[in-house]
Design a protein around this motif. Structure first.
Motif, PDB file in Angstrom:
ATOM      1  N   ASP A   1      56.598  12.473  37.215  1.00 25.20           N
ATOM      2  CA  ASP A   1      55.471  12.892  38.050  1.00 25.20           C
ATOM      3  C   ASP A   1      54.466  13.637  37.167  1.00 25.20           C
ATOM      4  OD1 ASP A   1      53.888  13.406  40.276  1.00 25.20           O
ATOM      5  OD2 ASP A   1      55.037  15.191  40.854  1.00 25.20           O
ATOM      6  N   PRO A   2      53.665  12.892  36.390  1.00 21.27           N
ATOM      7  CA  PRO A   2      52.816  13.536  35.383  1.00 21.27           C
ATOM      8  C   PRO A   2      51.722  14.419  35.979  1.00 21.27           C
ATOM      9  CG  PRO A   2      52.353  11.181  35.488  1.00 21.27           C
ATOM     10  CD  PRO A   2      53.515  11.440  36.398  1.00 21.27           C
ATOM     11  N   ALA A   3      51.446  15.514  35.295  1.00 21.11           N
ATOM     12  CA  ALA A   3      50.353  16.421  35.666  1.00 21.11           C
ATOM     13  C   ALA A   3      49.062  15.816  35.108  1.00 21.11           C
ATOM     14  CB  ALA A   3      50.614  17.808  35.094  1.00 21.11           C
ATOM     15  N   THR A   4      48.385  15.056  35.942  1.00 22.75           N
ATOM     16  CA  THR A   4      47.226  14.291  35.487  1.00 22.75           C
ATOM     17  C   THR A   4      46.076  15.184  35.033  1.00 22.75           C
ATOM     18  OG1 THR A   4      46.428  14.072  37.763  1.00 22.75           O
ATOM     19  CG2 THR A   4      47.812  12.273  36.883  1.00 22.75           C
ATOM     20  N   ASP A   5      45.941  16.359  35.651  1.00 24.16           N
ATOM     21  CA  ASP A   5      44.870  17.252  35.217  1.00 24.16           C
ATOM     22  C   ASP A   5      45.114  17.738  33.787  1.00 24.16           C
ATOM     23  OD1 ASP A   5      47.081  18.717  36.235  1.00 24.16           O
ATOM     24  OD2 ASP A   5      45.820  20.441  36.729  1.00 24.16           O
ATOM     25  N   ALA A   6      46.355  18.034  33.473  1.00 23.46           N
ATOM     26  CA  ALA A   6      46.702  18.482  32.117  1.00 23.46           C
ATOM     27  C   ALA A   6      46.523  17.350  31.108  1.00 23.46           C
ATOM     28  CB  ALA A   6      48.132  19.012  32.080  1.00 23.46           C
ATOM     29  N   ILE A   7      46.903  16.151  31.481  1.00 28.24           N
ATOM     30  CA  ILE A   7      46.741  14.997  30.588  1.00 28.24           C
ATOM     31  C   ILE A   7      45.269  14.811  30.249  1.00 28.24           C
ATOM     32  CG2 ILE A   7      46.909  12.475  30.418  1.00 28.24           C
ATOM     33  CD1 ILE A   7      49.432  12.771  32.291  1.00 28.24           C
ATOM     34  N   CYS A   8      44.431  14.801  31.287  1.00 26.29           N
ATOM     35  CA  CYS A   8      43.002  14.577  31.067  1.00 26.29           C
ATOM     36  C   CYS A   8      42.379  15.714  30.253  1.00 26.29           C
ATOM     37  CB  CYS A   8      42.287  14.400  32.403  1.00 26.29           C
ATOM     38  SG  CYS A   8      42.729  12.842  33.222  1.00 26.29           S
ATOM     39  N   PHE A   9      42.802  16.935  30.506  1.00 23.29           N
ATOM     40  CA  PHE A   9      42.311  18.071  29.721  1.00 23.29           C
ATOM     41  C   PHE A   9      42.650  17.890  28.245  1.00 23.29           C
ATOM     42  CE2 PHE A   9      43.471  22.097  27.649  1.00 23.29           C
ATOM     43  CZ  PHE A   9      42.213  22.662  27.550  1.00 23.29           C
ATOM     44  N   HIS A  10      43.900  17.544  27.961  1.00 21.02           N
ATOM     45  CA  HIS A  10      44.307  17.409  26.563  1.00 21.02           C
ATOM     46  C   HIS A  10      43.663  16.193  25.893  1.00 21.02           C
ATOM     47  CE1 HIS A  10      46.929  20.811  26.117  1.00 21.02           C
ATOM     48  NE2 HIS A  10      47.426  20.560  27.314  1.00 21.02           N
ATOM     49  N   MET A  11      43.361  15.149  26.645  1.00 19.69           N
ATOM     50  CA  MET A  11      42.664  14.004  26.059  1.00 19.69           C
ATOM     51  C   MET A  11      41.231  14.392  25.696  1.00 19.69           C
ATOM     52  SD  MET A  11      44.934  11.733  25.703  1.00 19.69           S
ATOM     53  CE  MET A  11      45.998  13.147  25.402  1.00 19.69           C
ATOM     54  N   GLN A  12      40.577  15.170  26.563  1.00 20.53           N
ATOM     55  CA  GLN A  12      39.236  15.647  26.231  1.00 20.53           C
ATOM     56  C   GLN A  12      39.288  16.504  24.978  1.00 20.53           C
ATOM     57  OE1 GLN A  12      37.912  18.867  26.065  1.00 20.53           O
ATOM     58  NE2 GLN A  12      35.826  18.157  25.680  1.00 20.53           N
ATOM     59  N   GLN A  13      40.273  17.394  24.922  1.00 27.05           N
ATOM     60  CA  GLN A  13      40.403  18.289  23.774  1.00 27.05           C
ATOM     61  C   GLN A  13      40.661  17.507  22.481  1.00 27.05           C
ATOM     62  OE1 GLN A  13      40.461  22.116  23.602  1.00 27.05           O
ATOM     63  NE2 GLN A  13      38.951  21.225  24.974  1.00 27.05           N
ATOM     64  N   CYS A  14      41.454  16.470  22.564  1.00 25.39           N
ATOM     65  CA  CYS A  14      41.736  15.638  21.394  1.00 25.39           C
ATOM     66  C   CYS A  14      40.439  15.006  20.879  1.00 25.39           C
ATOM     67  CB  CYS A  14      42.765  14.565  21.764  1.00 25.39           C
ATOM     68  SG  CYS A  14      43.186  13.467  20.389  1.00 25.39           S
ATOM     69  N   CYS A  15      39.660  14.423  21.784  1.00 26.35           N
ATOM     70  CA  CYS A  15      38.390  13.806  21.375  1.00 26.35           C
ATOM     71  C   CYS A  15      37.451  14.844  20.771  1.00 26.35           C
ATOM     72  CB  CYS A  15      37.725  13.133  22.573  1.00 26.35           C
ATOM     73  SG  CYS A  15      38.565  11.667  23.165  1.00 26.35           S
ATOM     74  N   GLU A  16      37.336  15.971  21.438  1.00 26.29           N
ATOM     75  CA  GLU A  16      36.455  17.039  20.952  1.00 26.29           C
ATOM     76  C   GLU A  16      36.839  17.457  19.536  1.00 26.29           C
ATOM     77  OE1 GLU A  16      35.796  21.750  21.938  1.00 26.29           O
ATOM     78  OE2 GLU A  16      36.009  20.406  23.660  1.00 26.29           O
ATOM     79  N   LYS A  17      38.113  17.637  19.299  1.00 23.59           N
ATOM     80  CA  LYS A  17      38.567  18.113  17.990  1.00 23.59           C
ATOM     81  C   LYS A  17      38.389  17.060  16.902  1.00 23.59           C
ATOM     82  CE  LYS A  17      41.430  21.557  20.142  1.00 23.59           C
ATOM     83  NZ  LYS A  17      42.646  21.759  20.881  1.00 23.59           N
ATOM     84  N   TYR A  18      38.578  15.794  17.252  1.00 26.21           N
ATOM     85  CA  TYR A  18      38.329  14.746  16.254  1.00 26.21           C
ATOM     86  C   TYR A  18      36.845  14.678  15.895  1.00 26.21           C
ATOM     87  CZ  TYR A  18      42.742  12.537  15.176  1.00 26.21           C
ATOM     88  OH  TYR A  18      43.992  12.287  14.666  1.00 26.21           O
ATOM     89  N   LEU A  19      35.981  14.800  16.879  1.00 28.02           N
ATOM     90  CA  LEU A  19      34.547  14.769  16.599  1.00 28.02           C
ATOM     91  C   LEU A  19      34.135  15.966  15.757  1.00 28.02           C
ATOM     92  CD1 LEU A  19      33.269  13.581  20.088  1.00 28.02           C
ATOM     93  CD2 LEU A  19      33.382  12.226  17.977  1.00 28.02           C
ATOM     94  N   LYS A  20      34.684  17.118  16.055  1.00 26.76           N
ATOM     95  CA  LYS A  20      34.378  18.310  15.264  1.00 26.76           C
ATOM     96  C   LYS A  20      34.934  18.184  13.842  1.00 26.76           C
ATOM     97  CE  LYS A  20      33.614  21.454  19.105  1.00 26.76           C
ATOM     98  NZ  LYS A  20      34.060  22.648  19.846  1.00 26.76           N
ATOM     99  N   ALA A  21      36.088  17.561  13.691  1.00 25.79           N
ATOM    100  CA  ALA A  21      36.646  17.329  12.350  1.00 25.79           C
ATOM    101  C   ALA A  21      35.695  16.452  11.529  1.00 25.79           C
ATOM    102  CB  ALA A  21      38.024  16.678  12.442  1.00 25.79           C
ATOM    103  N   PHE A  22      35.124  15.437  12.168  1.00 23.48           N
ATOM    104  CA  PHE A  22      34.175  14.564  11.473  1.00 23.48           C
ATOM    105  C   PHE A  22      32.947  15.354  11.032  1.00 23.48           C
ATOM    106  CE2 PHE A  22      30.639  11.551  11.310  1.00 23.48           C
ATOM    107  CZ  PHE A  22      31.162  10.574  10.480  1.00 23.48           C
ATOM    108  N   LEU A  23      32.446  16.213  11.905  1.00 21.24           N
ATOM    109  CA  LEU A  23      31.288  17.032  11.553  1.00 21.24           C
ATOM    110  C   LEU A  23      31.608  17.972  10.396  1.00 21.24           C
ATOM    111  CD1 LEU A  23      29.925  17.875  15.131  1.00 21.24           C
ATOM    112  CD2 LEU A  23      28.885  16.326  13.438  1.00 21.24           C
ATOM    113  N   ILE A  24      32.763  18.620  10.448  1.00 20.74           N
ATOM    114  CA  ILE A  24      33.178  19.525   9.369  1.00 20.74           C
ATOM    115  C   ILE A  24      33.307  18.753   8.055  1.00 20.74           C
ATOM    116  CG2 ILE A  24      35.064  20.967   8.509  1.00 20.74           C
ATOM    117  CD1 ILE A  24      35.584  21.691  11.497  1.00 20.74           C
ATOM    118  N   PHE A  25      33.874  17.566   8.124  1.00 16.90           N
ATOM    119  CA  PHE A  25      34.025  16.723   6.938  1.00 16.90           C
ATOM    120  C   PHE A  25      32.676  16.505   6.250  1.00 16.90           C
ATOM    121  CE2 PHE A  25      34.177  12.596   4.804  1.00 16.90           C
ATOM    122  CZ  PHE A  25      35.267  12.778   3.971  1.00 16.90           C
ATOM    123  N   HIS A  26      31.629  16.403   7.058  1.00 18.26           N
ATOM    124  CA  HIS A  26      30.294  16.160   6.517  1.00 18.26           C
ATOM    125  C   HIS A  26      29.490  17.443   6.306  1.00 18.26           C
ATOM    126  CE1 HIS A  26      30.424  11.827   6.397  1.00 18.26           C
ATOM    127  NE2 HIS A  26      31.156  11.901   7.480  1.00 18.26           N
TER     128      HIS A  26
END
Length: 134
Positions: A28-53
Motif C-alpha cells: 500500500d504505497p504512500a503515493t504522496d511520499a513517492i511523488c515528493f521524492h521523485m520531484q526531489q530526485c529531479c531537482e537534485k540532478y538538475l542542480k548537479a548539472f548546474l554545479i558541474f558547469h
C-alpha cells in the motif's frame, strides 16, 4: 567544476530515487511520499548539472526554472519540458505544506517513469561532458 559537490548532489538524488522506488514496491504505497521524492530526485540532478558547469544554484523547487537554467547550457534540456517534468514541482510544496494532495497510484508510477528519464538523461549528459561516474 567541483566534482565532489556534483557527486554529493547525485548521491542525494539517488537516495530520493531509492526511497521512492522502494516505497512503490510496497503493498500500500504512500503515493504522496513517492511523488515528493521523485520531484526531489529531479531537482537534485538538475542542480548537479548546474554545479558541474560552475553555475550558482538557485534556492528553488521550481523544476521549470531549473530546466530553463540547464537549457541555457545545453539546449537538449528543453526535452524535459516536453516530458512534463515541471509538473512534478507541485509535489515539492503542495504535498508537504499547502493543499494535502494524495496522488493516485498511477500518478506515482508516472512520476517514477519521468524521473527515470530525467535521471538517465542527466547522467548521460554529465558523462558526455567528462564527469567520471555517476
Amino acid at each position: 567544476m567541483n566534482e565532489e559537490a556534483v557527486s554529493i548532489w547525485i548521491r542525494r538524488a539517488e537516495s530520493d530515487f531509492k526511497i521512492g522506488k522502494d516505497e512503490l514496491a510496497t503493498e500500500d504505497p504512500a503515493t504522496d511520499a513517492i511523488c515528493f521524492h521523485m520531484q526531489q530526485c529531479c531537482e537534485k540532478y538538475l542542480k548537479a548539472f548546474l554545479i558541474f558547469h560552475g553555475e550558482e544554484i538557485p534556492r528553488t523547487h521550481d523544476l521549470a526554472l531549473l530546466i530553463d537554467r540547464c537549457s541555457g547550457i545545453d539546449a537538449d534540456f528543453g526535452l524535459l519540458s516536453d516530458w512534463g517534468v515541471d509538473r512534478l514541482t507541485d509535489y515539492a510544496v503542495l504535498v508537504r505544506y499547502d493543499a494535502p494532495i494524495f496522488p493516485t497510484l498511477e500518478e506515482a508510477k508516472e512520476a517514477m517513469e519521468v524521473t527515470e528519464k530525467v535521471r538517465d538523461f542527466v547522467r548521460r549528459k554529465l558523462k558526455e561532458k567528462g564527469l567520471e561516474g555517476p
